[in-house]
Scaffold this motif. Sequence first.
Motif, PDB file in Angstrom:
ATOM      1  N   GLY A  12      40.319  39.884  38.184  1.00 62.29           N
ATOM      2  CA  GLY A  12      39.618  38.991  37.248  1.00 62.29           C
ATOM      3  C   GLY A  12      39.127  37.701  37.878  1.00 62.29           C
ATOM      4  N   MET A  25      34.850  35.889  34.013  1.00 56.10           N
ATOM      5  CA  MET A  25      35.459  36.083  32.703  1.00 56.10           C
ATOM      6  C   MET A  25      36.220  34.836  32.219  1.00 56.10           C
ATOM      7  SD  MET A  25      38.654  38.640  33.583  1.00 56.10           S
ATOM      8  CE  MET A  25      37.728  40.138  33.769  1.00 56.10           C
ATOM      9  N   HIS A  26      36.044  33.724  32.946  1.00 52.03           N
ATOM     10  CA  HIS A  26      36.767  32.511  32.554  1.00 52.03           C
ATOM     11  C   HIS A  26      35.795  31.376  32.246  1.00 52.03           C
ATOM     12  CE1 HIS A  26      40.482  34.379  33.991  1.00 52.03           C
ATOM     13  NE2 HIS A  26      39.791  34.780  35.037  1.00 52.03           N
ATOM     14  N   GLN A  49      37.333  43.151  39.517  1.00 48.94           N
ATOM     15  CA  GLN A  49      37.529  43.524  38.112  1.00 48.94           C
ATOM     16  C   GLN A  49      39.020  43.487  37.755  1.00 48.94           C
ATOM     17  OE1 GLN A  49      34.448  44.424  36.655  1.00 48.94           O
ATOM     18  NE2 GLN A  49      35.571  44.004  34.785  1.00 48.94           N
TER      19      GLN A  49
END
Lengths: 260, 260
Positions: free
Chosen positions: B94, B117-118, B91
């Motif tokens: 990332g 998250m990408h 987290q």
Amino acid sequence: MGTITKALEMLNFFSRQRPEIGLSEFVKLTQRDKATVLRHLAELKDNGFLEQATDTKAYRLGPAILRLAGVSEAIYPLRDRVRPIINEIAQQVGELTHVALLQGEALSPLFYSDVKMHGTQVNYNEGELLPLHATSSGMAVLAFSDPAFVDKVLSHGLKPFSNRTMTDPGQLKAQLAQIHETGFAYQEKAFDGEVTSGGVPIFGSSGQVIGAVSVAIPSIRQSEEKTQAIRAHLCDAMQRITTAVGGIIPPEHAHKWQQP
Amino acid sequence: MGTITKALEMLNFFSRQRPEIGLSEFVKLTQRDKATVLRHLAELKDNGFLEQATDTKAYRLGPAILRLAGVSEAIYPLRDRVRPIINEIAQQVGELTHVALLQGEALSPLFYSDVKMHGTQVNYNEGELLPLHATSSGMAVLAFSDPAFVDKVLSHGLKPFSNRTMTDPGQLKAQLAQIHETGFAYQEKAFDGEVTSGGVPIFGSSGQVIGAVSVAIPSIRQSEEKTQAIRAHLCDAMQRITTAVGGIIPPEHAHKWQQP
């Protein structure tokens, strides 16, 4: 009771059934006042013997225990722990005594001792895996195993090793029920036509059966008196070995191996 | 320092190099008076945390530690211990973060977390054994392994996984020396032509390397800043994971993972 003992005993409340214990539950379990319990918990936690869940704040066993167990196992492998006990029992009973651990669906020899004080002796092969259904060790293990495991073992075609090997699942189950009742397995010429043996289970840290300790003799020396002597020594051996390897005997079965 | 802490700290004096400790040695090590030391030893022994050799009377780690470790491991397998740490690190950084343990001459994945998250992400195969020479995890392990083990691993023909995989034992050894110095392994497109990763070792109860924790990113997101961020998070991760699994970082190497 000393402070150290009070603190260490708190660790014994943990089990598979009780993986986490909160402060108020600890107060109830120990029947001590909250301030004392908190002080003990804080010291156990500071030293890594307990850790605290970030969300619930409940306590659980900490990493210091794994670390010390790693050191302990590196210094004294299980084999070294059972060696002095087996040597002593073999000396007392005057016959071949051995410990084997459950490995898959067979027993793997861990250590044996033979004092060789008679004219004949059992030929023991340290490298050989022992079948569960044809040895007193194996039957002692099966008698205290999970029924699903027993069914699995008995569902294969069972190999006869001598003309006395029992291979009928129904007959074997009846015998296992008896062994479960008495705690003592006895096999006459079932694995080898010239050998008779007695065996009892040994237990691991959660009270699960992990192996067995047995005495094997040439059948020619067999007598009721000998069998009773073997049984008594094995009751002593299984208690000492279970403790030495970090195991506990399930309380509901413990009376089976208590000396009269 | 509380009484409980004083007693528990006595257990930390044991190691492979010092498997048994006599009373007078304990007095020297703790710098406490003999009566106090004896009282602490007696309580530790009564609770099975120590046992005493029958011949020399020296103390060694007792069976209660193995028993509690068995309970602890049954309640929280290693996987469960690393899960919250890896989830948190993934987290923060990332990116895909994973732990793998040494198994023979490869790494076996234990747990991974990907926050996705990408726009692109690394395709991580949980079931796949990781080669030591072609991954940052593996190189981090080799850099802190016994030289004989390294020689053995490098002596096989080393498989190229991409056109950037280093397979020359001499070049690999030079890189291992660097990783040993810095504590941080970095592999650009060595295992997969589109992936770059950073890895650091984790250690077991005797300070031996047991595996690694790594972060893997699509090479397209690679930058010096990103690498430094990954390195900082991995330094944090390896300290927390080593502690969580009951390990210790060898004191002579500890500074390599201390944050500036």
